[in-house]
Design a protein around this motif. Structure first.
Motif, PDB file in Angstrom:
ATOM      1  N   GLU A 136      16.935  66.133  16.723  1.00  0.00           N
ATOM      2  CA  GLU A 136      15.889  65.186  16.290  1.00  0.00           C
ATOM      3  C   GLU A 136      15.501  64.207  17.391  1.00  0.00           C
ATOM      4  OE1 GLU A 136      17.207  65.048  11.597  1.00  0.00           O
ATOM      5  OE2 GLU A 136      17.518  63.266  12.817  1.00  0.00           O
ATOM      6  N   ARG A 137      16.472  63.820  18.180  1.00  0.00           N
ATOM      7  CA  ARG A 137      16.188  62.796  19.204  1.00  0.00           C
ATOM      8  C   ARG A 137      15.850  63.396  20.566  1.00  0.00           C
ATOM      9  NH1 ARG A 137      20.891  58.484  17.492  1.00  0.00           N
ATOM     10  NH2 ARG A 137      20.170  58.278  15.348  1.00  0.00           N
ATOM     11  N   GLY A 138      15.785  64.705  20.628  1.00  0.00           N
ATOM     12  CA  GLY A 138      15.413  65.353  21.893  1.00  0.00           C
ATOM     13  C   GLY A 138      16.365  64.998  23.024  1.00  0.00           C
ATOM     14  N   ILE A 139      17.674  65.062  22.739  1.00  0.00           N
ATOM     15  CA  ILE A 139      18.656  64.611  23.737  1.00  0.00           C
ATOM     16  C   ILE A 139      18.602  65.472  25.016  1.00  0.00           C
ATOM     17  CG2 ILE A 139      21.157  64.326  24.201  1.00  0.00           C
ATOM     18  CD1 ILE A 139      20.118  62.140  22.349  1.00  0.00           C
ATOM     19  N   LEU A 140      18.350  66.764  24.866  1.00  0.00           N
ATOM     20  CA  LEU A 140      18.291  67.607  26.076  1.00  0.00           C
ATOM     21  C   LEU A 140      17.146  67.166  26.983  1.00  0.00           C
ATOM     22  CD1 LEU A 140      18.974  71.328  25.079  1.00  0.00           C
ATOM     23  CD2 LEU A 140      20.441  69.708  26.295  1.00  0.00           C
ATOM     24  N   ALA A 141      15.985  66.944  26.395  1.00  0.00           N
ATOM     25  CA  ALA A 141      14.834  66.508  27.192  1.00  0.00           C
ATOM     26  C   ALA A 141      15.135  65.149  27.816  1.00  0.00           C
ATOM     27  CB  ALA A 141      13.588  66.435  26.309  1.00  0.00           C
ATOM     28  N   HIS A 142      15.795  64.282  27.071  1.00  0.00           N
ATOM     29  CA  HIS A 142      16.160  62.955  27.581  1.00  0.00           C
ATOM     30  C   HIS A 142      17.094  63.097  28.787  1.00  0.00           C
ATOM     31  CE1 HIS A 142      17.376  58.727  27.560  1.00  0.00           C
ATOM     32  NE2 HIS A 142      18.625  59.171  27.648  1.00  0.00           N
ATOM     33  N   VAL A 143      18.126  63.979  28.649  1.00  0.00           N
ATOM     34  CA  VAL A 143      19.080  64.169  29.757  1.00  0.00           C
ATOM     35  C   VAL A 143      18.323  64.636  31.002  1.00  0.00           C
ATOM     36  CG1 VAL A 143      21.002  65.615  30.593  1.00  0.00           C
ATOM     37  CG2 VAL A 143      21.097  64.620  28.295  1.00  0.00           C
ATOM     38  N   ARG A 144      17.405  65.591  30.820  1.00  0.00           N
ATOM     39  CA  ARG A 144      16.666  66.109  31.992  1.00  0.00           C
ATOM     40  C   ARG A 144      15.835  65.011  32.655  1.00  0.00           C
ATOM     41  NH1 ARG A 144      15.020  71.373  28.706  1.00  0.00           N
ATOM     42  NH2 ARG A 144      17.064  72.375  28.792  1.00  0.00           N
ATOM     43  N   ARG A 145      15.236  64.148  31.813  1.00  0.00           N
ATOM     44  CA  ARG A 145      14.430  63.054  32.365  1.00  0.00           C
ATOM     45  C   ARG A 145      15.304  62.063  33.149  1.00  0.00           C
ATOM     46  NH1 ARG A 145      11.671  62.914  27.705  1.00  0.00           N
ATOM     47  NH2 ARG A 145      13.035  61.305  26.853  1.00  0.00           N
ATOM     48  N   VAL A 146      16.384  61.609  32.494  1.00  0.00           N
ATOM     49  CA  VAL A 146      17.212  60.574  33.128  1.00  0.00           C
ATOM     50  C   VAL A 146      17.973  61.153  34.325  1.00  0.00           C
ATOM     51  CG1 VAL A 146      19.137  58.968  32.723  1.00  0.00           C
ATOM     52  CG2 VAL A 146      17.406  59.291  30.982  1.00  0.00           C
ATOM     53  N   SER A 147      18.248  62.456  34.256  1.00  0.00           N
ATOM     54  CA  SER A 147      19.017  63.100  35.322  1.00  0.00           C
ATOM     55  C   SER A 147      18.348  62.932  36.688  1.00  0.00           C
ATOM     56  CB  SER A 147      19.201  64.584  34.992  1.00  0.00           C
ATOM     57  OG  SER A 147      19.798  65.234  36.069  1.00  0.00           O
ATOM     58  N   SER A 148      17.016  62.905  36.723  1.00  0.00           N
ATOM     59  CA  SER A 148      16.398  62.810  38.055  1.00  0.00           C
ATOM     60  C   SER A 148      16.709  61.442  38.681  1.00  0.00           C
ATOM     61  CB  SER A 148      14.901  63.130  38.014  1.00  0.00           C
ATOM     62  OG  SER A 148      14.253  62.189  37.232  1.00  0.00           O
ATOM     63  N   THR A 149      16.689  60.370  37.871  1.00  0.00           N
ATOM     64  CA  THR A 149      17.086  59.045  38.389  1.00  0.00           C
ATOM     65  C   THR A 149      18.579  59.039  38.739  1.00  0.00           C
ATOM     66  OG1 THR A 149      15.451  58.017  36.957  1.00  0.00           O
ATOM     67  CG2 THR A 149      17.174  56.568  37.809  1.00  0.00           C
ATOM     68  N   PHE A 150      19.371  59.623  37.836  1.00  0.00           N
ATOM     69  CA  PHE A 150      20.835  59.679  38.016  1.00  0.00           C
ATOM     70  C   PHE A 150      21.175  60.370  39.342  1.00  0.00           C
ATOM     71  CE2 PHE A 150      24.842  62.038  37.185  1.00  0.00           C
ATOM     72  CZ  PHE A 150      25.680  61.018  36.758  1.00  0.00           C
ATOM     73  N   LEU A 151      20.561  61.536  39.594  1.00  0.00           N
ATOM     74  CA  LEU A 151      20.909  62.298  40.796  1.00  0.00           C
ATOM     75  C   LEU A 151      20.341  61.633  42.065  1.00  0.00           C
ATOM     76  CD1 LEU A 151      20.506  65.962  39.447  1.00  0.00           C
ATOM     77  CD2 LEU A 151      22.603  64.620  39.693  1.00  0.00           C
ATOM     78  N   ARG A 152      19.169  60.983  41.926  1.00  0.00           N
ATOM     79  CA  ARG A 152      18.597  60.285  43.094  1.00  0.00           C
ATOM     80  C   ARG A 152      19.477  59.089  43.476  1.00  0.00           C
ATOM     81  NH1 ARG A 152      15.602  56.056  42.963  1.00  0.00           N
ATOM     82  NH2 ARG A 152      14.955  56.301  40.801  1.00  0.00           N
ATOM     83  N   ARG A 153      19.892  58.311  42.479  1.00  0.00           N
ATOM     84  CA  ARG A 153      20.743  57.148  42.773  1.00  0.00           C
ATOM     85  C   ARG A 153      22.125  57.595  43.267  1.00  0.00           C
ATOM     86  NH1 ARG A 153      19.603  51.868  41.150  1.00  0.00           N
ATOM     87  NH2 ARG A 153      21.293  51.559  42.624  1.00  0.00           N
ATOM     88  N   LEU A 154      22.613  58.719  42.719  1.00  0.00           N
ATOM     89  CA  LEU A 154      23.898  59.270  43.164  1.00  0.00           C
ATOM     90  C   LEU A 154      23.822  59.589  44.659  1.00  0.00           C
ATOM     91  CD1 LEU A 154      26.700  60.559  42.307  1.00  0.00           C
ATOM     92  CD2 LEU A 154      25.442  62.721  42.196  1.00  0.00           C
ATOM     93  N   LYS A 155      22.768  60.309  45.041  1.00  0.00           N
ATOM     94  CA  LYS A 155      22.594  60.739  46.434  1.00  0.00           C
ATOM     95  C   LYS A 155      22.569  59.525  47.369  1.00  0.00           C
ATOM     96  CE  LYS A 155      21.808  64.198  49.219  1.00  0.00           C
ATOM     97  NZ  LYS A 155      22.972  65.050  49.455  1.00  0.00           N
ATOM     98  N   SER A 156      21.948  58.436  46.892  1.00  0.00           N
ATOM     99  CA  SER A 156      21.819  57.281  47.791  1.00  0.00           C
ATOM    100  C   SER A 156      23.182  56.621  48.047  1.00  0.00           C
ATOM    101  CB  SER A 156      20.792  56.285  47.253  1.00  0.00           C
ATOM    102  OG  SER A 156      21.293  55.707  46.084  1.00  0.00           O
TER     103      SER A 156
END
Ligand SMILES: Cc1ncc(COP(=O)(O)O)c(C=O)c1O
Length: 459
Positions: free
Chosen positions: A355-375
């Motif tokens: 109902e809350r579209g958690i998979l789509a949410h994870v994919r969206r937030v993941s790009s910020t997560f992985l970019r900040r991780l890399k930095s």
């Protein structure tokens, strides 16, 4: 700095001291330095709010490990509490032995069967991931006996893989610290290479050459032992506690081909990677494997109830059914298999994810997560980072004066709880899947500050 005491939780030093000393006197803690714990005592967590937990002193932390990789929907999800309470009122307990059943467990088994990448799957419900892996090996011994392969019983898993704490779970685990002093692994449990390229590559070796070398060594192990003795191979699609290891491209396709060549079952331990952690519902989809069986746990109920599951391919289940035809019954069961409250909470978890579209949410937030991780790699203490979906490792520079415990402590001072990787070579991040972009940025700001704090303490 961590937020200071929350006014709704008055800090009562005397109660806290009494509780801490009672803890030290009475409670045994897993994965804890037992002698050190006597001196330092516990941190007592008293409340949760979204991605935050609050300790008995009122300190508030971002729980960047989601507890044990499991509190996927955070620490204050009312809908899960209500699902549990509703089920407690209706039927708090009944078992699924001797042909008895309960509605939530039937519905959960049906739901999981429809989700997993395993044809005609059948589900056995347990209480913990360790138990699931333990029972899975036991079921497959039964299966191989049933189909006339009594010698094909050994299991190969990987160095640095974690598969639990029971006798079989810790035998499957490929981490030395889990074996020392415990008389495990049991005979018949073998360990092969961890596909961690940057850690185990040889000088000048390409990723492709690395994959061929470690799979060549696996094939040699199979041939030396005799393929007729090797029943199964177990792996986490992405290694969790052993290092957040993402195998090089091509590894899984070649591994699957090798295992089929010798008729060895591929078992996917999805206890960490299942239910969205890697950006897909299952890690098997992320790394493209089609296992014969899977084990699930942790985020299956968002950790609101202890529940785990074994999912078996249809033909394996069918052979078990046929093997039992001449026997009084299937000689295996446990009191809480199919516990209705755990199943009701798991069903509600899966419903909320949808109902809350958690998979789509994870994919969206993941790009910020992985970019900040890399930095974070710009920081002098960091050797490399690895991540997929919402799971990551920050590997510290070897030979430096700062270890994972030091960084973990500094992170806590900045108000973030992280996990130390096995062996203390870095830290792991696996925040609740509901983390927002703003919270992700806040988490990484605090982690960067923690690294700077740790570096400043280096002599
Ligand atoms: C990949 C994996 N498998 C199995 C287990 C064991 O699960 P449990 O601790 O619920 O027994 C864990 C726990 O951390 C895990 O990470």
């Amino acid at each position: 700095m961590a937020d200071r005491p929350n006014s709704s939780v008055p800090y009562d030093a005397r109660t806290q001291t009494a509780l801490a000393s009672s803890d030290v006197q009475h409670l045994i803690h897993g994965y804890t330095h037992l002698a050190q714990h006597r001196k330092s005592g516990p941190r007592i967590i008293t409340r949760g709010e979204g991605i935050y937990v609050i300790d008995s002193r009122g300190r508030r932390y971002i729980e960047a490990a989601a507890g044990m990789w499991c509190a996927s929907l955070g620490f204050s999800e009312e809908a899960l509490v209500e699902a549990a309470v509703r089920q407690f009122r209706e039927l708090p307990y009944y078992h699924t032995l001797a042909s008895q059943s309960v509605e939530p467990s039937i519905r959960l088994a049906e739901k999981l069967s429809g989700m997993v990448p395993i044809p005609d799957s059948h589900v056995y419900l347990t209480l913990s991931g360790s138990e699931a892996n333990d029972f899975l090996v036991k079921f497959l011994w039964y299966y191989n006996n049933a189909i006339g392969r009594p010698k094909k019983k050994k299991v190969i898993s990987r160095i640095n893989g974690y598969h639990g704490a029971t006798v079989v779970g810790s035998s499957l685990t490929g981490i030395e610290g889990n074996h020392v002093g415990f008389d495990v692994p049991l005979p018949g449990f073998l360990h092969t290479w961890d596909p961690h390229y940057t850690r185990y590559r040889l000088e000048g070796e390409s990723e492709g050459e690395f994959v061929d070398r470690i799979l060549g060594d696996l094939e040699k192990m199979i041939l030396d032992e005799g393929p007729h003795t090797i029943m199964a191979f177990m792996a986490e699609p992405v290694t969790g506690g052993g290092g957040v290891v993402i195998a090089p491209r091509g590894y899984y396709a070649k591994l699957q081909a090798l295992l089929s060549k010798y008729d060895i079952l591929f078992l996917a331990d999805e206890i960490v990677t299942g239910f969205g952690r890697t950006g897909n519902m299952f890690g098997c989809e992320t790394v493209e494997i089609r296992p014969a069986a899977m084990t699930l746990g942790k985020a299956l109920s968002a950790a609101y109830q202890p529940i785990a599951a074994i999912v078996l391919r249809g033909d394996i289940h069918e052979a078990m059914v046929r093997a039992g035809e001449q026997r009084a019954s299937f000689g295996h069961g446990n009191t809480h298999s199919g516990n209705p409250v755990g199943a009701a909470v798991a069903l509600k978890t899966l419903q909320l994810m949808h109902e809350r579209g958690i998979l789509a949410h994870v994919r969206r937030v993941s790009s910020t997560f992985l970019r900040r991780l890399k930095s974070l790699e710009e920081h002098p203490l960091v050797a490399e980072t690895r991540g997929v979906g919402l799971m990551a490792a920050v590997q510290l520079r070897l030979g430096g004066n700062v270890d994972a415990a030091g960084v973990k402590l500094c992170a806590e001072e900045e108000g973030v709880i992280v996990r130390a990787l096995q062996g203390g070579s870095g830290i792991a991040l696996s925040p609740p899947l509901i983390i927002t972009e703003a919270e992700t940025n806040d988490m990484f700001d605090r982690l960067a500050a923690a690294l700077t704090r740790a570096a400043a303490r280096t002599p």
